[in-house]
Write a protein that holds these residues in place. Structure first.
Motif, PDB file in Angstrom:
ATOM      1  N   PHE A  30       0.889  -1.125   0.077  1.00 14.75           N
ATOM      2  CA  PHE A  30      -0.027   0.022  -0.061  1.00 14.75           C
ATOM      3  C   PHE A  30       0.791   1.289  -0.029  1.00 14.75           C
ATOM      4  CE2 PHE A  30      -3.184  -2.787   1.175  1.00 14.75           C
ATOM      5  CZ  PHE A  30      -4.245  -2.541   0.339  1.00 14.75           C
ATOM      6  N   ASN A  67     -17.174   5.743   9.294  1.00 11.88           N
ATOM      7  CA  ASN A  67     -17.562   6.030  10.711  1.00 11.88           C
ATOM      8  C   ASN A  67     -16.455   6.960  11.137  1.00 11.88           C
ATOM      9  OD1 ASN A  67     -19.042   5.777  12.615  1.00 11.88           O
ATOM     10  ND2 ASN A  67     -18.351   3.985  13.615  1.00 11.88           N
ATOM     11  N   ALA A  81     -12.367   3.475   7.858  1.00  2.00           N
ATOM     12  CA  ALA A  81     -12.320   4.065   6.292  1.00  2.00           C
ATOM     13  C   ALA A  81     -11.560   3.120   5.627  1.00  2.00           C
ATOM     14  CB  ALA A  81     -11.804   5.538   6.462  1.00  2.00           C
ATOM     15  N   TYR A  82     -11.890   3.044   4.286  1.00  3.97           N
ATOM     16  CA  TYR A  82     -11.245   2.201   3.205  1.00  3.97           C
ATOM     17  C   TYR A  82     -10.436   2.877   2.233  1.00  3.97           C
ATOM     18  CZ  TYR A  82     -14.237  -1.073   5.790  1.00  3.97           C
ATOM     19  OH  TYR A  82     -14.628  -1.909   6.906  1.00  3.97           O
ATOM     20  N   PHE A  83      -9.487   2.364   1.800  1.00  2.00           N
ATOM     21  CA  PHE A  83      -8.645   2.849   0.730  1.00  2.00           C
ATOM     22  C   PHE A  83      -9.581   2.519  -0.747  1.00  2.00           C
ATOM     23  CE2 PHE A  83      -5.475   1.931   3.720  1.00  2.00           C
ATOM     24  CZ  PHE A  83      -4.589   2.935   3.713  1.00  2.00           C
TER      25      PHE A  83
ATOM     26  N   TYR B   5     -20.118  -2.451   2.398  1.00  2.00           N
ATOM     27  CA  TYR B   5     -18.689  -1.533   1.920  1.00  2.00           C
ATOM     28  C   TYR B   5     -18.022  -1.903   0.488  1.00  2.00           C
ATOM     29  CZ  TYR B   5     -19.213  -1.355   7.250  1.00  2.00           C
ATOM     30  OH  TYR B   5     -19.632  -1.070   8.346  1.00  2.00           O
ATOM     31  N   PRO B   6     -17.242  -0.988   0.377  1.00  2.00           N
ATOM     32  CA  PRO B   6     -16.663  -1.072  -0.850  1.00  2.00           C
ATOM     33  C   PRO B   6     -15.910  -2.349  -0.958  1.00  2.00           C
ATOM     34  CG  PRO B   6     -16.162   0.838   0.267  1.00  2.00           C
ATOM     35  CD  PRO B   6     -16.743   0.004   1.087  1.00  2.00           C
ATOM     36  N   ASN B   7     -15.467  -3.083   0.041  1.00  2.00           N
ATOM     37  CA  ASN B   7     -14.839  -4.377  -0.289  1.00  2.00           C
ATOM     38  C   ASN B   7     -15.816  -5.490  -0.488  1.00  2.00           C
ATOM     39  OD1 ASN B   7     -15.567  -4.562   2.319  1.00  2.00           O
ATOM     40  ND2 ASN B   7     -13.621  -4.839   3.409  1.00  2.00           N
ATOM     41  N   ARG B  15     -21.235  -2.531  14.484  1.00  2.00           N
ATOM     42  CA  ARG B  15     -19.793  -1.765  14.233  1.00  2.00           C
ATOM     43  C   ARG B  15     -20.316  -0.466  14.187  1.00  2.00           C
ATOM     44  NH1 ARG B  15     -16.937  -4.644   9.460  1.00  2.00           N
ATOM     45  NH2 ARG B  15     -14.968  -3.344  10.054  1.00  2.00           N
ATOM     46  N   ILE B  16     -21.294   0.114  14.112  1.00  2.00           N
ATOM     47  CA  ILE B  16     -21.570   1.646  14.103  1.00  2.00           C
ATOM     48  C   ILE B  16     -22.160   2.078  15.549  1.00  2.00           C
ATOM     49  CG2 ILE B  16     -22.812   3.754  13.081  1.00  2.00           C
ATOM     50  CD1 ILE B  16     -21.184   2.276  10.948  1.00  2.00           C
ATOM     51  N   PRO B  71      -7.203  -6.972   8.328  1.00  2.00           N
ATOM     52  CA  PRO B  71      -8.130  -8.099   8.530  1.00  2.00           C
ATOM     53  C   PRO B  71      -7.601  -9.343   7.531  1.00  2.00           C
ATOM     54  CG  PRO B  71      -9.585  -6.267   8.040  1.00  2.00           C
ATOM     55  CD  PRO B  71      -8.151  -5.814   7.634  1.00  2.00           C
ATOM     56  N   ALA B  76      -7.980  -3.465   3.759  1.00  2.00           N
ATOM     57  CA  ALA B  76      -7.207  -2.775   4.797  1.00  2.00           C
ATOM     58  C   ALA B  76      -8.131  -1.942   5.250  1.00  2.00           C
ATOM     59  CB  ALA B  76      -5.883  -2.162   4.313  1.00  2.00           C
ATOM     60  N   VAL B  77      -8.305  -1.744   6.589  1.00  2.00           N
ATOM     61  CA  VAL B  77      -9.485  -0.629   7.315  1.00  2.00           C
ATOM     62  C   VAL B  77      -8.407   0.263   8.113  1.00  2.00           C
ATOM     63  CG1 VAL B  77      -9.910  -2.301   9.176  1.00  2.00           C
ATOM     64  CG2 VAL B  77     -11.300  -0.330   8.832  1.00  2.00           C
ATOM     65  N   VAL B  78      -8.827   1.692   7.566  1.00  2.00           N
ATOM     66  CA  VAL B  78      -8.122   2.521   8.467  1.00  2.00           C
ATOM     67  C   VAL B  78      -8.898   2.749   9.835  1.00  2.00           C
ATOM     68  CG1 VAL B  78      -7.695   5.297   8.726  1.00  2.00           C
ATOM     69  CG2 VAL B  78      -7.196   3.858   6.495  1.00  2.00           C
TER      70      VAL B  78
END
Lengths: 205, 205
Positions: A30, A67, A81-83, B5-7, B15-16, B71, B76-78
């Motif tokens: 990344f 979130n 957040a996601y890339f 989610y985008p993934n 989770r929220i 995960p 990848a999650v920020v």
């Protein structure tokens, strides 16, 4: 070590979960990849900016924010957040009235530059920029040679679109012939605007 | 509702975390402010792009990424990031060989546009762009009148820098006189490039 967040809050070690060794390998796929090359380009952009020569910035990494948490009395924190894949190139700006737009990549290959790191939507972006008479190019860094070339966008796009299975890399000799060697030094570290000048004066591509 | 989610991962409600009412007030100070105006400008940019008229994008929101989690078998999650103040304007790109650079703001005021939403570093950016012969402007949206004006950067910078305590807003009549009313419609929703054409043809400011 006194590390502080941008909001002035003190760094709390417990908030950073331990990473497995494996994570670092993933990480390298990344944002860490080519970080120092990118940082050098950004530093050169700052040099150009402070000397009134050009206004060129790197675009922030696009993130899909899912979130956000708002702690009392401190800054908002993005907790999920996601890339996202960027739909444009990384750098753009203005130089002597011309629109400047480029992507920067590096390789450890010795004899050719693999194109697998470029995405079709980035090529589409380059084509759209060329159609609007923008100055489009890529900066290719051969790490082992410590050589950086400015490769004009039109040449790059042509190569990318016509590549066959056997031509998924651009041979270094073609980059040397069609590109422009970029001077490196202390300040600016990567003087790509000199290469732009040389290129535009010749008006090839 | 099947939110993903985008993934491709399914939305998990747990989770929220629940928000307090107060959080929404805080939220409105951030990214939600003027969202639909920005979305309309982005949609207009997509119209220009797909019709081969210009390449203009909004820059992603700059975030200071502090922590990323990887995960197994998913994206990848920020997990920790902070909003940063942008050092440039929000929109830039290229149109007929010209570098385009602008900021978009809106107000509910009726008779003047308050300047408090602009930061000194954005004004510095506009000055640097003007020095490089870029096409710099702001799009000001009077929500109650449903009027959008393109205000040339040089006029805006002059006003911002010379403002006294009593002139922290630009009167609407000055914006009408020095700016250009932007046509709105279905497609493109906000036709700011027509206003750019009118402006550049007159060559005032």
């Amino acid at each position: 070590m006194a590390i502080r967040y941008p909001n002035g809050k003190k760094f709390e070690k417990k908030r950073i979960p331990e990473r497995k060794k494996n994570d670092y390998n993933k990480d390298s796929r990344f944002s860490n990849r080519g970080m120092s090359f990118e940082e050098d380009i950004q530093a050169s952009g700052e040099y150009y900016l402070t000397h009134g020569l050009a206004v060129i910035h790197k675009k922030p990494t696009p993130l899909q924010i899912v979130n956000v948490h708002y702690p009392q009395r401190s800054a908002a924190v993005v907790t999920e957040a996601y890339f996202q894949k960027p739909s444009t190139t990384d750098f753009n700006g203005v130089y002597k009235g011309r629109y400047i737009d480029f992507e920067a990549k590096e390789t450890r290959n010795k004899t050719s530059f693999p194109l697998k790191n470029f995405h079709a939507h980035q090529i589409d972006h380059m084509k759209a920029v060329l159609k609007q008479q923008g100055v489009s190019f890529v900066l290719l860094h051969f790490r082992l040679h410590e050589e950086i070339y400015l490769v004009p966008g039109a040449f790059f796009v042509e190569w990318y679109e016509n590549k066959e299975e056997s031509r998924k890399s651009i041979p270094k000799k073609d980059i040397e012939y069609h590109g422009f060697l970029v001077k490196t030094g202390y300040s600016p570290r990567i003087d790509y605007l000199s290469a732009v000048d040389t290129w535009l004066a010749r008006e090839t591509y």
